[in-house]
Design a protein around this motif. Sequence first.
Motif, short mmCIF file in Angstrom:
data_model
loop_
_atom_site.label_atom_id
_atom_site.label_comp_id
_atom_site.label_asym_id
_atom_site.label_seq_id
_atom_site.Cartn_x
_atom_site.Cartn_y
_atom_site.Cartn_z
N GLU A 51 0.85 -1.19 0.00
CA GLU A 51 0.00 0.00 0.00
C GLU A 51 0.89 1.25 0.00
N PRO A 52 1.33 1.68 -1.19
CA PRO A 52 2.33 2.75 -1.31
C PRO A 52 1.95 4.07 -0.64
N SER A 53 0.68 4.39 -0.57
CA SER A 53 0.29 5.69 -0.02
C SER A 53 0.12 5.68 1.50
N ARG A 54 0.09 4.52 2.09
CA ARG A 54 -0.12 4.43 3.55
C ARG A 54 1.18 4.67 4.30
N LYS A 55 1.13 5.50 5.32
CA LYS A 55 2.30 5.79 6.15
C LYS A 55 2.35 4.78 7.30
N VAL A 56 3.47 4.13 7.41
CA VAL A 56 3.70 3.19 8.50
C VAL A 56 4.95 3.65 9.24
N LYS A 57 4.91 3.58 10.56
CA LYS A 57 6.04 4.12 11.32
C LYS A 57 6.64 3.17 12.36
N ASN A 58 5.96 2.05 12.63
CA ASN A 58 6.52 1.13 13.62
C ASN A 58 6.03 -0.29 13.35
N ILE A 59 6.52 -1.22 14.13
CA ILE A 59 6.22 -2.63 13.87
C ILE A 59 4.73 -2.94 14.02
N SER A 60 4.04 -2.22 14.88
CA SER A 60 2.59 -2.41 15.00
C SER A 60 1.88 -2.01 13.71
N ASP A 61 2.31 -0.90 13.12
CA ASP A 61 1.74 -0.47 11.83
C ASP A 61 2.05 -1.50 10.74
N TYR A 62 3.28 -2.02 10.73
CA TYR A 62 3.65 -3.02 9.73
C TYR A 62 2.75 -4.24 9.87
N ARG A 63 2.60 -4.71 11.11
CA ARG A 63 1.78 -5.90 11.39
C ARG A 63 0.34 -5.67 10.92
N ASP A 64 -0.21 -4.52 11.25
CA ASP A 64 -1.60 -4.23 10.88
C ASP A 64 -1.79 -4.23 9.37
N LEU A 65 -0.89 -3.57 8.65
CA LEU A 65 -1.01 -3.50 7.20
C LEU A 65 -0.77 -4.87 6.55
N ILE A 66 0.29 -5.54 6.95
CA ILE A 66 0.61 -6.83 6.36
C ILE A 66 -0.50 -7.84 6.64
N SER A 67 -1.04 -7.84 7.85
CA SER A 67 -2.13 -8.75 8.19
C SER A 67 -3.40 -8.42 7.42
N SER A 68 -3.66 -7.12 7.19
CA SER A 68 -4.87 -6.72 6.47
C SER A 68 -4.83 -7.17 5.01
N LYS A 69 -3.66 -7.44 4.50
CA LYS A 69 -3.51 -7.90 3.12
C LYS A 69 -3.42 -9.43 3.04
N SER A 70 -3.74 -10.08 4.15
CA SER A 70 -3.71 -11.54 4.24
C SER A 70 -2.34 -12.13 3.91
N LEU A 71 -1.32 -11.36 4.19
CA LEU A 71 0.05 -11.83 4.01
C LEU A 71 0.52 -12.29 5.39
N CYS A 72 0.34 -13.55 5.63
CA CYS A 72 0.56 -14.10 6.97
C CYS A 72 2.03 -14.42 7.20
N PHE A 73 2.57 -13.86 8.24
CA PHE A 73 3.94 -14.18 8.64
C PHE A 73 3.93 -15.29 9.69
N ASP A 74 2.82 -15.39 10.46
CA ASP A 74 2.72 -16.46 11.46
C ASP A 74 2.91 -17.81 10.78
N GLY A 75 3.61 -18.69 11.43
CA GLY A 75 3.78 -20.03 10.90
C GLY A 75 4.95 -20.18 9.95
N ARG A 76 5.65 -19.10 9.65
CA ARG A 76 6.83 -19.21 8.78
C ARG A 76 7.95 -19.86 9.59
N LEU A 77 8.34 -21.02 9.17
CA LEU A 77 9.38 -21.77 9.88
C LEU A 77 10.72 -21.60 9.18
N VAL A 78 11.74 -21.40 9.97
CA VAL A 78 13.09 -21.23 9.46
C VAL A 78 13.97 -22.28 10.14
N HIS A 79 14.82 -22.89 9.36
CA HIS A 79 15.67 -23.98 9.84
C HIS A 79 17.14 -23.63 9.62
N ILE A 80 17.97 -23.99 10.59
CA ILE A 80 19.43 -23.91 10.42
C ILE A 80 19.92 -25.35 10.41
#
Length: 176
Positions: A51-80
Amino acid sequence: MALEDSLTSLSRYVEFSYDNFNSYSIEMVRILLSAGSEVDVVLKDICKILEPSRKVKNISDYRDLISSKSLCFDGRLVHIPRFGLDFEPWSDWSSKEPLFWWRSYNKVKHQRSSSYSEGNLKNVLYAMAALFSANVVLCKLNGISKVCPPPSMFRSLDGAARVMGSIEGEQCLFVH
């Protein structure tokens, strides 16, 4: 890649194991601060794409915008693979509470003298796993399907990315 190189160098001195998660040092503080800062930059870039026109300033804003676009970060597993460690760095991102490693990053950033021990191996590895998975998402959103050289330490376990050999046998990160 530079941060991953720092992490690889660190592994020569501290074994990456659950037993050492509370170990801390000036090098771990440096990596945590760098990784947290990079996570911030990558999440801002993701938000600009979504959302290019939306101003985001902190991690809460990032979470709200990313979640609203159904881009789920929860459940992303990373392995070493080298150390047999698995991470889910975004596991509680959907809650209104800050992620533990992000809270520690901010404590070290703003209150270093009283929070120095927050620059520990656990927080460093989670922050780096978060950076890796956020970069995978950013690449996908930018239409990048192959990143060479690939990360040397981290692998995705959630199907968002996988490591495959290229024609010349070189390992590359393919993003689906």
